[in-house]
Enzyme design. Structure first.
Site, PDB file in Angstrom:
ATOM      1  N   GLU A 187       4.721  42.953  14.787  1.00  0.00           N
ATOM      2  CA  GLU A 187       5.075  44.363  14.922  1.00  0.00           C
ATOM      3  C   GLU A 187       3.988  45.120  15.700  1.00  0.00           C
ATOM      4  OE1 GLU A 187       7.485  46.163  14.811  1.00  0.00           O
ATOM      5  OE2 GLU A 187       6.759  48.189  14.498  1.00  0.00           O
ATOM      6  N   LYS A 197      16.420  54.638  21.568  1.00  0.00           N
ATOM      7  CA  LYS A 197      16.220  54.421  20.138  1.00  0.00           C
ATOM      8  C   LYS A 197      17.346  53.630  19.489  1.00  0.00           C
ATOM      9  CE  LYS A 197      14.159  56.081  16.102  1.00  0.00           C
ATOM     10  NZ  LYS A 197      13.055  55.130  16.204  1.00  0.00           N
ATOM     11  N   TRP A 208      21.408  56.683  28.944  1.00  0.00           N
ATOM     12  CA  TRP A 208      20.592  55.473  29.059  1.00  0.00           C
ATOM     13  C   TRP A 208      21.468  54.499  29.827  1.00  0.00           C
ATOM     14  CZ3 TRP A 208      20.686  50.301  27.434  1.00  0.00           C
ATOM     15  CH2 TRP A 208      19.444  49.649  27.377  1.00  0.00           C
ATOM     16  N   HIS A 256      -2.619  26.079  18.938  1.00  0.00           N
ATOM     17  CA  HIS A 256      -1.570  25.166  19.418  1.00  0.00           C
ATOM     18  C   HIS A 256      -1.001  25.623  20.760  1.00  0.00           C
ATOM     19  CE1 HIS A 256      -1.676  22.857  15.743  1.00  0.00           C
ATOM     20  NE2 HIS A 256      -1.606  23.985  15.045  1.00  0.00           N
ATOM     21  N   ASN A 314      29.532  57.342  25.314  1.00  0.00           N
ATOM     22  CA  ASN A 314      28.430  56.471  24.903  1.00  0.00           C
ATOM     23  C   ASN A 314      29.041  55.115  24.586  1.00  0.00           C
ATOM     24  OD1 ASN A 314      26.239  55.234  23.589  1.00  0.00           O
ATOM     25  ND2 ASN A 314      26.767  56.187  21.634  1.00  0.00           N
ATOM     26  N   GLY A 315      28.461  54.039  25.161  1.00  0.00           N
ATOM     27  CA  GLY A 315      28.996  52.705  24.891  1.00  0.00           C
ATOM     28  C   GLY A 315      29.359  52.001  26.185  1.00  0.00           C
ATOM     29  N   LYS A 365       4.723  47.182  19.103  1.00  0.00           N
ATOM     30  CA  LYS A 365       4.419  48.605  19.255  1.00  0.00           C
ATOM     31  C   LYS A 365       3.516  48.819  20.460  1.00  0.00           C
ATOM     32  CE  LYS A 365       6.495  49.891  17.245  1.00  0.00           C
ATOM     33  NZ  LYS A 365       7.677  50.038  16.478  1.00  0.00           N
ATOM     34  N   CYS A 378      22.456  56.456  25.001  1.00  0.00           N
ATOM     35  CA  CYS A 378      23.253  57.617  25.390  1.00  0.00           C
ATOM     36  C   CYS A 378      23.531  58.495  24.156  1.00  0.00           C
ATOM     37  CB  CYS A 378      24.605  57.278  26.011  1.00  0.00           C
ATOM     38  SG  CYS A 378      24.472  56.396  27.564  1.00  0.00           S
ATOM     39  N   GLU A 383       5.406  48.209  23.792  1.00  0.00           N
ATOM     40  CA  GLU A 383       6.441  49.221  23.988  1.00  0.00           C
ATOM     41  C   GLU A 383       5.915  50.518  24.593  1.00  0.00           C
ATOM     42  OE1 GLU A 383       9.857  50.369  20.819  1.00  0.00           O
ATOM     43  OE2 GLU A 383       7.991  49.667  19.993  1.00  0.00           O
ATOM     44  N   ARG A 404      17.908  59.064  22.544  1.00  0.00           N
ATOM     45  CA  ARG A 404      18.950  58.056  22.752  1.00  0.00           C
ATOM     46  C   ARG A 404      19.099  57.662  24.220  1.00  0.00           C
ATOM     47  NH1 ARG A 404      22.348  57.550  18.420  1.00  0.00           N
ATOM     48  NH2 ARG A 404      23.919  56.636  19.765  1.00  0.00           N
TER      49      ARG A 404
END
Ligand code: F6R
Length: 603
Positions: A477, A598, A74, A500, A100-101, A481, A2, A484, A27
């Site tokens: 990583e 983000k 968000w 394994h 926001n939160g 990526k 948000c 995502e 955001r």
């Protein structure tokens, strides 16, 4: 997680507010909305969907005014919908708020407000706030007092901005979620993050938790939790607006991949001197009392932390890396001889902040390795080391990973010297290689065949990324990526672990992307052969001098040959480009992948 914004000026605010929301969309992008005080009342426009939808809808409205608040969402409480979009109002339209939160006690507050006759029109936790303010006003409180009385009732983490009909003031506060004021010539701004208003002003005031601000077009009055006036410094940010815009690139992510040479130059500038590092924040001996290093981080930053751990461990420092949310839940031992490093691009990730708090409670010294100077992590840790990558807008972190790892190479030099009494193994060659990274990344971005190679990764059942040593965190990583932004299944493994278990999944439909550093190539080569025997096509990314890998792999993507301790940073650039081009061919929402935001400021 948000984005909230506000503007109050001597001129009209609608257009600048829309523009701020566009800059904050990284955001959250489930819904967007604006409330404008237009002389006759508060006019609200809010819609499910991207800011572009809101922008199109408000472009035809003639309701404008000097004061407004905006929000891009968000979702956490209630699915994306017009009703759940912010701003929210009370029973009437006298009060509008953006948030926001998470308000943890919203159920209890909502029940009590309902019992007192309030009616709710959304599923959000936020909506209790305007109702509480409204109640305060009805009880004869001034708008400022009503705002303060309302926030006194809240538990949780939040940044909130509110406006009240007829009042030429924006009221705002923060507790665990970021909030920054922008001081302009003819208007003042408020936002979750600086890029929101960077095109209008670079003069900022970072608010602290529990600060309450009353913002007018020419003043910002800040008080603490007890109502006592407090002074926060006005700072000038050194980010350019151009850095925060997309320019000629199709996506921010591609722009930010190409910005890596510049970002790395900034990261390293003035920090390497002869055969040692020059970290003005940490002269030799700064870590004399430390015996153990812990990294805490999430996602991409966690992978950077793993890289840092590898750098320290190989030179004899006791180092571990922890997923921040796990660390926060069950913190490992730490004491005054522990250095806990929060690796966090934004400096606002709630899980990381909580882990740092747990470490602090145990007496550890805390250090924020972050990109954002005024961030909560930077302000609450004992020390901060800035990665200087410039603003990153694409949700998928790219240039900040490179700058985080480069900064960790610098920090590792200081830590190893302070903790072991000796420089890192091969330090002169490694620092030289570090200094050459910007030009090596330039070579990759101009010569890469990643677009062509990415075509081998479309429509497959799974994608496995493998590597050893420093290439292992980079394999993790690369997989993150890829998943995502393509939404394709991807997993990263230590190359030696393939046999394994994961090898059971390897078939001709699961490309294996093997990352080599030029060191200990024969073992990686065996892992490549194990995969090929099961029919998997193998793409190897390694230094151009790794001719053995080039011959074994089905496809070879070279990177400039450099020191094996830093070469995986270069391999990661190829992985970023493969993910980008695969996602682009699949027409994915690259800068705003589904369900992701983000800056994750909730736990
Ligand atoms: C992935 C990504 C996330 C972040 C994570 C931590 O591309 O960006 O995994 O790395 O949410 O964020 P920061 O670094 O801001 O703490």
């Amino acid at each position: 997680m948000c984005g909230i914004t506000a503007r109050i000026g001597t001129d009209e605010s609608l257009e600048p507010l829309v523009s701020s929301l566009e800059n904050l969309e990284y955001r959250g992008y489930d819904s967007a909305g604006i409330a404008i005080q237009n002389g006759t009342g508060i006019e609200i426009n809010k819609f499910e969907g991207a800011v572009s939808k809101l922008a199109a809808e408000v472009s035809t409205t003639d309701h404008d005014g000097p004061l407004g608040i905006g929000h891009t969402r968000w979702s956490t409480h209630g699915p994306p919908s017009d009703d759940n979009a912010h701003p929210h109002t009370g029973c009437g339209d006298r009060v509008a708020t953006v948030h926001n939160g998470i308000i943890e006690n919203h159920d209890e507050l909502r029940t009590a407000l309902r019992d007192r006759g309030h009616e709710f029109s959304s599923d959000t936790d936020t909506e209790v706030v305007p109702h509480l303010i409204e109640e305060g006003l009805a009880n004869g409180r001034s708008p400022g007092d009503a705002f303060r009385a309302a926030i006194d009732r809240l538990e949780g983490s939040y940044a909130i901005a509110a406006i009240v009909e007829g009042e030429p003031t924006v009221y705002a506060t923060r507790n665990g979620s970021p909030l920054v004021i922008g001081i302009g010539e003819t208007a003042n701004y408020l936002a979750s993050d600086v890029p929101a208003f960077l095109q209008f002003t670079d003069r900022v005031v970072y608010l602290e938790d529990d600060d309450v601000v009353a913002l007018t077009d020419s003043t910002h009055r800040i008080t603490d939790a007890h109502g006592t006036a407090v002074s926060r410094p006005v700072e000038t940010v050194d980010w350019d607006q151009e850095d925060a815009e997309k320019g000629s690139y199709d996506h921010y992510m591609l722009k930010e991949i190409h910005e890596q040479p510049v970002a790395l130059r900034q990261t390293l500038h003035g920090r390497i001197g002869g055969d040692d590092v020059e970290l003005s924040e940490f002269p030799p001996g700064s870590f004399g009392e430390i015996s153990t290093v812990q990294f805490v981080a999430c996602g991409t930053s966690y992978h950077a932390g793993r890289y840092g751990e590898w750098l320290l461990s190989k030179d004899g420092v006791d180092a571990t890396t922890h997923i921040a949310s796990e660390y926060a839940g069950s913190p490992p031992p730490a004491d005054e001889h522990t250095l806990t490093i929060g690796v966090t691009q934004s400096g606002e990730t709630a899980d990381t902040l909580e882990a740092l708090e747990r470490a602090r409670e145990r007496g550890a010294r805390t250090l924020a390795l972050t990109n954002v100077v005024g961030s909560t992590a930077a302000r609450t840790c004992d020390d901060a080391l800035f990665i200087r990558a410039g603003p990153e807008i694409g949700v998928a972190a790219t240039k900040t990973f490179s700058s985080q790892v480069a900064t960790l190479v610098l920090l590792a030099e200081r830590l190893v010297r302070d903790l072991t009494g000796s420089p890192t193994d091969d330090h002169t060659a490694r620092l030289d290689a570090l200094a050459s990274l910007p030009e090596h990344v330039e070579t990759i971005t101009t010569e890469t065949r990643a677009a062509e190679v990415s075509r081998r990764c479309l429509g497959d059942n799974g994608h496995f990324f493998i590597g050893r040593e420093s290439a292992y965190p980079v394999a993790l990583e690369g997989a993150l990526k890829f998943k995502e932004i393509t939404y394709g299944h991807a997993e990263g493994f230590a190359a030696g672990e393939l046999k394994h278990g994961p090898l059971a999944l390897v078939t001709e439909d699961t490309p294996v992307i093997a990352v080599g550093t030029g060191r200990d190539q024969s073992r990686l080569q065996s892992n490549i052969s194990e995969s090929q025997t099961r029919g998997a096509p193998v793409i190897a990314i390694a230094p151009e001098t790794a001719t053995d890998l080039a011959e074994t792999a089905d496809v070879f993507l070279p990177v400039p040959a450099t020191h094996p301790d830093v070469v995986a940073i270069l391999a990661n650039v190829q992985l970023q480009l493969i993910a980008y081009h695969a996602a682009s061919a699949m027409e994915r929402s690259i800068d705003k992948p589904r369900n992701l935001a983000k800056s994750v400021t909730v736990e």
